[in-house]
Write a protein that holds these residues in place. Structure first.
Motif, PDB file in Angstrom:
ATOM      1  N   ALA A   8       8.055  15.284   5.754  1.00 33.69           N
ATOM      2  CA  ALA A   8       8.059  16.332   6.776  1.00 33.69           C
ATOM      3  C   ALA A   8       9.377  16.335   7.532  1.00 33.69           C
ATOM      4  N   GLY A   9       9.911  17.543   7.721  1.00 32.47           N
ATOM      5  CA  GLY A   9      11.159  17.669   8.457  1.00 32.47           C
ATOM      6  C   GLY A   9      12.361  17.135   7.718  1.00 32.47           C
ATOM      7  N   GLY A  10      12.231  16.951   6.397  1.00 34.27           N
ATOM      8  CA  GLY A  10      13.354  16.453   5.618  1.00 34.27           C
ATOM      9  C   GLY A  10      13.561  14.961   5.706  1.00 34.27           C
ATOM     10  N   ARG A  11      12.605  14.244   6.288  1.00 32.17           N
ATOM     11  CA  ARG A  11      12.711  12.784   6.409  1.00 32.17           C
ATOM     12  C   ARG A  11      12.725  12.150   5.030  1.00 32.17           C
ATOM     13  N   LEU A  12      13.644  11.215   4.801  1.00 30.26           N
ATOM     14  CA  LEU A  12      13.752  10.556   3.513  1.00 30.26           C
ATOM     15  C   LEU A  12      12.723   9.443   3.401  1.00 30.26           C
ATOM     16  N   LEU A  13      11.911   9.526   2.343  1.00 27.28           N
ATOM     17  CA  LEU A  13      10.867   8.546   2.104  1.00 27.28           C
ATOM     18  C   LEU A  13      11.045   7.897   0.739  1.00 27.28           C
ATOM     19  N   SER A  14      10.450   6.732   0.581  1.00 28.17           N
ATOM     20  CA  SER A  14      10.321   6.145  -0.741  1.00 28.17           C
ATOM     21  C   SER A  14       9.539   7.103  -1.636  1.00 28.17           C
ATOM     22  N   TYR A  15       9.803   7.047  -2.928  1.00 29.86           N
ATOM     23  CA  TYR A  15       9.074   7.878  -3.898  1.00 29.86           C
ATOM     24  C   TYR A  15       7.585   7.545  -3.925  1.00 29.86           C
ATOM     25  N   TYR A  16       7.210   6.387  -3.441  1.00 28.54           N
ATOM     26  CA  TYR A  16       5.816   5.952  -3.385  1.00 28.54           C
ATOM     27  C   TYR A  16       4.962   7.026  -2.720  1.00 28.54           C
ATOM     28  N   ASP A  17       3.887   7.463  -3.408  1.00 28.48           N
ATOM     29  CA  ASP A  17       3.118   8.592  -2.886  1.00 28.48           C
ATOM     30  C   ASP A  17       1.755   8.201  -2.315  1.00 28.48           C
ATOM     31  N   GLN A  18       1.471   6.898  -2.238  1.00 34.45           N
ATOM     32  CA  GLN A  18       0.206   6.451  -1.665  1.00 34.45           C
ATOM     33  C   GLN A  18       0.291   6.240  -0.157  1.00 34.45           C
ATOM     34  N   ALA A  19       1.502   6.291   0.367  1.00 32.53           N
ATOM     35  CA  ALA A  19       1.726   6.149   1.811  1.00 32.53           C
ATOM     36  C   ALA A  19       3.132   6.653   2.101  1.00 32.53           C
ATOM     37  N   GLU A  20       3.396   6.950   3.363  1.00 34.46           N
ATOM     38  CA  GLU A  20       4.738   7.388   3.755  1.00 34.46           C
ATOM     39  C   GLU A  20       5.575   6.162   4.118  1.00 34.46           C
ATOM     40  N   VAL A  21       6.306   5.685   3.137  1.00 35.03           N
ATOM     41  CA  VAL A  21       7.162   4.511   3.327  1.00 35.03           C
ATOM     42  C   VAL A  21       8.578   4.997   3.595  1.00 35.03           C
ATOM     43  N   PRO A  22       9.128   4.722   4.786  1.00 34.97           N
ATOM     44  CA  PRO A  22      10.502   5.155   5.055  1.00 34.97           C
ATOM     45  C   PRO A  22      11.458   4.602   3.995  1.00 34.97           C
ATOM     46  N   LEU A  23      12.373   5.427   3.539  1.00 37.34           N
ATOM     47  CA  LEU A  23      13.304   4.981   2.506  1.00 37.34           C
ATOM     48  C   LEU A  23      14.109   3.775   2.980  1.00 37.34           C
ATOM     49  N   ALA A  24      14.303   3.663   4.279  1.00 36.56           N
ATOM     50  CA  ALA A  24      15.050   2.526   4.819  1.00 36.56           C
ATOM     51  C   ALA A  24      14.427   1.193   4.414  1.00 36.56           C
ATOM     52  N   GLU A  25      13.108   1.170   4.217  1.00 35.65           N
ATOM     53  CA  GLU A  25      12.453  -0.072   3.823  1.00 35.65           C
ATOM     54  C   GLU A  25      12.869  -0.500   2.418  1.00 35.65           C
ATOM     55  N   ILE A  26      13.101   0.469   1.541  1.00 33.75           N
ATOM     56  CA  ILE A  26      13.554   0.136   0.191  1.00 33.75           C
ATOM     57  C   ILE A  26      15.040  -0.222   0.211  1.00 33.75           C
ATOM     58  N   MET A  27      15.799   0.487   1.026  1.00 36.49           N
ATOM     59  CA  MET A  27      17.236   0.194   1.102  1.00 36.49           C
ATOM     60  C   MET A  27      17.495  -1.233   1.572  1.00 36.49           C
ATOM     61  N   LYS A  28      16.611  -1.764   2.412  1.00 36.53           N
ATOM     62  CA  LYS A  28      16.763  -3.145   2.878  1.00 36.53           C
ATOM     63  C   LYS A  28      16.673  -4.140   1.720  1.00 36.53           C
ATOM     64  N   LEU A  29      16.061  -3.719   0.630  1.00 33.46           N
ATOM     65  CA  LEU A  29      15.859  -4.605  -0.514  1.00 33.46           C
ATOM     66  C   LEU A  29      17.023  -4.579  -1.501  1.00 33.46           C
ATOM     67  N   ILE A  30      18.003  -3.708  -1.274  1.00 27.44           N
ATOM     68  CA  ILE A  30      19.208  -3.705  -2.111  1.00 27.44           C
ATOM     69  C   ILE A  30      20.044  -4.924  -1.720  1.00 27.44           C
TER      70      ILE A  30
END
Length: 310
Positions: A190-212
């Protein structure tokens, strides 16, 4: 080993062309998809077609080709009744890519293997019981070892989006000692917020970026995501990762077990996106699901235009 030369090129700022889709291209060329393992088992009986796909990408300028191993871990193959053929299937996929390189007379091309953290692919039915995290981790390590032994020269971590599984599959890739590229997948909320591709919950993409990881991998970027959001994702990745950036979007949509080639982005339009990404620091460009030889040609044109403008 051709990867050493490619890594030097990336270090000097060169642009590298990745191939396009493998699994969806098999489907597009008439290969049946498995209802539980998608394209995972196709390597067994479709060696000729698979090698032709790889060779076609090499012919138009791909410098890295990706073996058909995205959906070939034990936890996925077992659900399709192929759990006892994990090594055979993974080896067949890598060998098809190696054969294509040899037939093409292009020894400088790097053969990569896809490694995902998928534990099931049928979106409408989870396996019963679900593989445990321990079983999944064991399967990732097993597959990574097979890929190395089969001759893969690079591990492509593809569709990194699950916070709990990313560390496990990353560890499996790094344990091989092979070079690793990290490809995360994103969607727009919503509102163009970047999320993880995971579709079972709204996981902020920042959470995946922390794992790089800050070190230990040779490239990171956005893949199997819409072209329209890939640039914004790359901008966020650059804040964390200082190495070469990669970008290879998808187009169309998936309904297990088939890809739907509806509204696939035109190569000319994608060429414009490629140019934008290159101008903003991307060095590795190609295509994921739904994209074809024509899209890889667009990547080559974008590279040439970018270099000629410098």
């Amino acid at each position: 080993m051709p990867y050493a030369t490619l890594k030097k090129r990336l270090g000097s700022g060169d642009i590298v062309i990745l191939d396009g889709a493998t699994g969806t291209e098999l489907q597009r060329r008439g290969v049946a998809m498995d209802p539980a393992a998608w394209c995972g088992v196709a390597s067994l009986d479709n060696q000729k077609t698979l090698s032709e796909i790889h060779a076609d990408y090499i012919a138009v300028g791909a410098e890295v080709i990706t073996a058909n191993t995205f959906a070939t871990s034990r936890v996925v193959l077992a659900q399709a009744g192929y759990g006892d053929r994990v090594e055979e299937i993974n080896r067949a996929a890598v060998e098809a890519a190696l054969r294509a390189r040899e037939v093409s007379g292009s020894p400088e091309v790097v053969v990569a293997a896809s490694l995902s953290h998928m534990v099931y692919l049928a979106s409408d039915r989870e396996p019963d019981p679900m593989p445990s995290e321990e079983e999944a981790a064991e399967a990732f390590h097993e597959q990574a070892g097979i890929l190395k032994a089969a001759g893969a020269e690079l591990i492509l971590l593809e569709m990194m989006y699950h916070p709990a599984r990313v560390p496990e599959v990353l560890a499996a890739a790094l344990a091989t000692g092979l070079p690793v590229w990290f490809g995360l997948s994103a969607r727009s909320g919503a509102g163009g917020r970047l999320l993880s591709y995971y579709d079972q919950a709204e996981v902020p993409l920042a959470e995946i970026m922390k794992l790089i990881p800050g070190s230990g991998i040779d490239a990171a970027g956005c893949m199997h995501s819409g072209a329209e959001i890939s640039g914004a994702v790359l901008s966020q990745i650059r804040k964390r990762f200082k190495g070469p950036l990669l970008a290879y979007p998808d187009s169309g949509y998936f309904e297990m077990p088939e890809w739907h080639f509806h509204d696939v982005i035109a190569p000319a339009r994608l060429e414009g996106f490629y140019l934008d990404w290159l101008e903003n620091g991307a060095q590795i460009i190609g295509g994921c699901c739904g994209l074809t030889v024509e899209h890889v040609k667009a990547a080559v044109r974008a590279r040439d235009r970018h270099q000629n403008a410098m």
